[in-house]
Design a protein around this motif. Structure first.
Motif, short mmCIF file in Angstrom:
data_model
loop_
_atom_site.label_atom_id
_atom_site.label_comp_id
_atom_site.label_asym_id
_atom_site.label_seq_id
_atom_site.Cartn_x
_atom_site.Cartn_y
_atom_site.Cartn_z
N TRP A 2 0.87 -1.18 0.00
CA TRP A 2 0.00 0.00 0.00
C TRP A 2 0.90 1.22 0.00
O TRP A 2 1.82 1.32 0.80
N PHE A 3 0.62 2.16 -0.90
CA PHE A 3 1.47 3.34 -1.06
C PHE A 3 0.60 4.58 -1.14
O PHE A 3 -0.26 4.71 -2.01
N TYR A 4 0.82 5.50 -0.21
CA TYR A 4 0.11 6.77 -0.20
C TYR A 4 1.06 7.85 -0.71
O TYR A 4 2.17 7.99 -0.21
N ASP A 5 0.62 8.60 -1.72
CA ASP A 5 1.51 9.56 -2.38
C ASP A 5 1.68 10.88 -1.64
O ASP A 5 2.39 11.77 -2.09
N GLY A 6 1.02 11.04 -0.48
CA GLY A 6 1.17 12.25 0.30
C GLY A 6 0.28 13.38 -0.15
O GLY A 6 0.28 14.45 0.44
N ASP A 7 -0.50 13.15 -1.19
CA ASP A 7 -1.38 14.19 -1.70
C ASP A 7 -2.83 13.74 -1.59
O ASP A 7 -3.55 14.18 -0.70
N SER A 8 -3.25 12.84 -2.46
CA SER A 8 -4.65 12.43 -2.42
C SER A 8 -4.90 11.01 -2.92
O SER A 8 -6.02 10.55 -2.88
N THR A 9 -3.87 10.34 -3.38
CA THR A 9 -4.08 9.04 -4.00
C THR A 9 -3.43 7.91 -3.21
O THR A 9 -2.29 8.00 -2.79
N LEU A 10 -4.20 6.86 -3.04
CA LEU A 10 -3.72 5.64 -2.40
C LEU A 10 -3.57 4.58 -3.49
O LEU A 10 -4.47 4.37 -4.29
N HIS A 11 -2.41 3.95 -3.54
CA HIS A 11 -2.13 2.93 -4.55
C HIS A 11 -1.99 1.57 -3.87
O HIS A 11 -1.44 1.48 -2.77
N LEU A 12 -2.46 0.54 -4.53
CA LEU A 12 -2.29 -0.82 -4.04
C LEU A 12 -1.58 -1.63 -5.12
O LEU A 12 -2.04 -1.71 -6.26
N TYR A 13 -0.44 -2.21 -4.75
CA TYR A 13 0.30 -3.12 -5.62
C TYR A 13 0.12 -4.51 -5.03
O TYR A 13 0.42 -4.73 -3.87
N PHE A 14 -0.37 -5.44 -5.85
CA PHE A 14 -0.66 -6.78 -5.37
C PHE A 14 0.13 -7.79 -6.18
O PHE A 14 -0.06 -7.94 -7.37
N TYR A 15 1.04 -8.48 -5.49
CA TYR A 15 1.87 -9.50 -6.12
C TYR A 15 1.22 -10.86 -5.93
O TYR A 15 0.79 -11.20 -4.83
N ASN A 39 -3.06 1.69 9.58
CA ASN A 39 -1.91 2.59 9.72
C ASN A 39 -1.85 3.61 8.60
O ASN A 39 -1.51 4.77 8.82
N ILE A 40 -2.17 3.18 7.38
CA ILE A 40 -2.16 4.11 6.24
C ILE A 40 -3.28 5.14 6.41
O ILE A 40 -3.07 6.33 6.20
N LEU A 41 -4.47 4.68 6.79
CA LEU A 41 -5.58 5.60 7.00
C LEU A 41 -5.26 6.61 8.09
O LEU A 41 -5.54 7.80 7.95
N ALA A 42 -4.67 6.15 9.18
CA ALA A 42 -4.29 7.05 10.27
C ALA A 42 -3.27 8.08 9.79
O ALA A 42 -3.35 9.26 10.15
#
Length: 98
Positions: A42-55, A82-85
């Motif tokens: 899970w990657f949050y770009d610090g602006d407004s977008t949350l990305h999910l990379y699934f292997y 943790n990401i939401l917080a």
């Protein structure tokens, strides 16, 4: 950001980004990454977008799937606590409905 995952055969390198070799834009001191044992990053770009990379590794080989909250807004509901917080802490939730 580069994510290296070694599968059963010891191979499997994936580079994340918004296109062929492009880096994701991030806001310094505000971005966050969380790895999950299920093969998720899970990657949050610090602006407004949350990305999910699934292997995922199958008999046919390894694959990496990518989703973002820009395309699938409901993805935020599945995000780790943790990401939401973190998103709430940096006070950027005005662009992203949690």
């Amino acid at each position: 950001m580069k994510v290296v995952h070694k599968g059963k055969d010891g191979k499997g390198t994936f580079t994340t980004g918004s296109g062929k070799g492009h880096e994701l834009k991030v806001v310094p001191k505000r971005w966050a990454v969380q790895f999950r044992p299920t093969g998720e990053v899970w990657f949050y770009d610090g602006d407004s977008t949350l990305h999910l990379y699934f292997y995922k590794e199958t008999e046919q080989g390894a694959s990496l799937k990518v989703s973002s909250s820009n395309v699938i807004p409901a993805l935020i509901k599945r995000a780790p606590k943790n990401i939401l917080a973190h998103m709430q802490k940096v006070n950027l939730t005005n662009k992203t409905k949690l």
